[in-house]
Design a protein around this motif. Structure first.
Motif, PDB file in Angstrom:
ATOM      1  N   ALA A 187       0.894  -1.200  -0.089  1.00 13.84           N
ATOM      2  CA  ALA A 187      -0.247  -0.052   0.152  1.00 13.84           C
ATOM      3  C   ALA A 187       0.916   1.341  -0.008  1.00 13.84           C
ATOM      4  CB  ALA A 187      -0.996  -0.001   1.092  1.00 13.84           C
ATOM      5  N   SER A 188       2.224   1.417   0.733  1.00 12.94           N
ATOM      6  CA  SER A 188       2.893   2.453   0.851  1.00 12.94           C
ATOM      7  C   SER A 188       3.425   2.496  -0.536  1.00 12.94           C
ATOM      8  CB  SER A 188       4.028   2.153   1.842  1.00 12.94           C
ATOM      9  OG  SER A 188       3.508   2.275   3.211  1.00 12.94           O
ATOM     10  N   LEU A 189       3.844   1.787  -1.226  1.00 17.85           N
ATOM     11  CA  LEU A 189       4.576   1.771  -2.704  1.00 17.85           C
ATOM     12  C   LEU A 189       3.510   2.287  -3.839  1.00 17.85           C
ATOM     13  CD1 LEU A 189       6.596  -1.596  -2.786  1.00 17.85           C
ATOM     14  CD2 LEU A 189       7.321   0.830  -2.592  1.00 17.85           C
ATOM     15  N   ILE A 190       2.286   1.679  -3.457  1.00 14.11           N
ATOM     16  CA  ILE A 190       1.106   2.384  -4.346  1.00 14.11           C
ATOM     17  C   ILE A 190       1.017   3.720  -4.037  1.00 14.11           C
ATOM     18  CG2 ILE A 190      -1.515   2.312  -4.973  1.00 14.11           C
ATOM     19  CD1 ILE A 190      -1.356  -0.772  -4.498  1.00 14.11           C
ATOM     20  N   ALA A 191       0.878   4.149  -2.906  1.00 13.16           N
ATOM     21  CA  ALA A 191       0.886   5.587  -2.570  1.00 13.16           C
ATOM     22  C   ALA A 191       1.933   6.434  -3.042  1.00 13.16           C
ATOM     23  CB  ALA A 191       0.599   5.645  -1.037  1.00 13.16           C
ATOM     24  N   LEU A 192       3.063   5.887  -2.866  1.00 14.99           N
ATOM     25  CA  LEU A 192       4.326   6.482  -3.340  1.00 14.99           C
ATOM     26  C   LEU A 192       4.170   6.834  -4.837  1.00 14.99           C
ATOM     27  CD1 LEU A 192       7.322   7.503  -2.969  1.00 14.99           C
ATOM     28  CD2 LEU A 192       8.115   5.401  -3.446  1.00 14.99           C
TER      29      LEU A 192
END
Length: 109
Positions: free
Chosen positions: A41-46
């Motif tokens: 999820a953090s990578l998608i947000a990035l």
């Protein structure tokens, strides 16, 4: 830009330490799948943050901006960016301070 990188959890910004602690707790509780899902999820947000920053700096402007903005308009965002970097570089002091404040607040409960 610094705020977006901090929210994405990029070191050495303060957002990294918050995300890292959440991942560590999830793994300590025997929930590595939750930690992995959080990393994804953090990578998608990035990806969304990078896209937004790209549009802001390199996208075609559809709005006209008046020149001569006051330097006071830059003060709040500059202050917050500096705080993100300083808190990320020296997280132990921030964690000790927040622990002290939390203990004082919870002592009255």
């Amino acid at each position: 830009v610094i705020g977006a990188l901090s929210m994405a959890g990029m070191p050495p910004l303060i957002g990294f330490y918050g995300k890292f602690m959440a991942y560590k707790v999830a793994c300590d509780l025997g929930l590595p799948a939750l930690a992995l899902l959080s990393v994804i999820a953090s990578l998608i947000a990035l990806g969304y943050y990078v896209r937004a920053v790209h549009l802001i700096f390199f996208g075609e402007s559809k709005v006209t901006v008046e020149k001569g903005e006051s330097i006071l308009n830059l003060f709040p965002i500059t202050t917050l960016a500096i705080m993100c970097v300083v808190a990320g570089l020296f997280p132990d002091q921030l964690f000790r301070l927040t622990e002290l404040v939390a203990k004082q607040i919870l002592a009255g409960v």
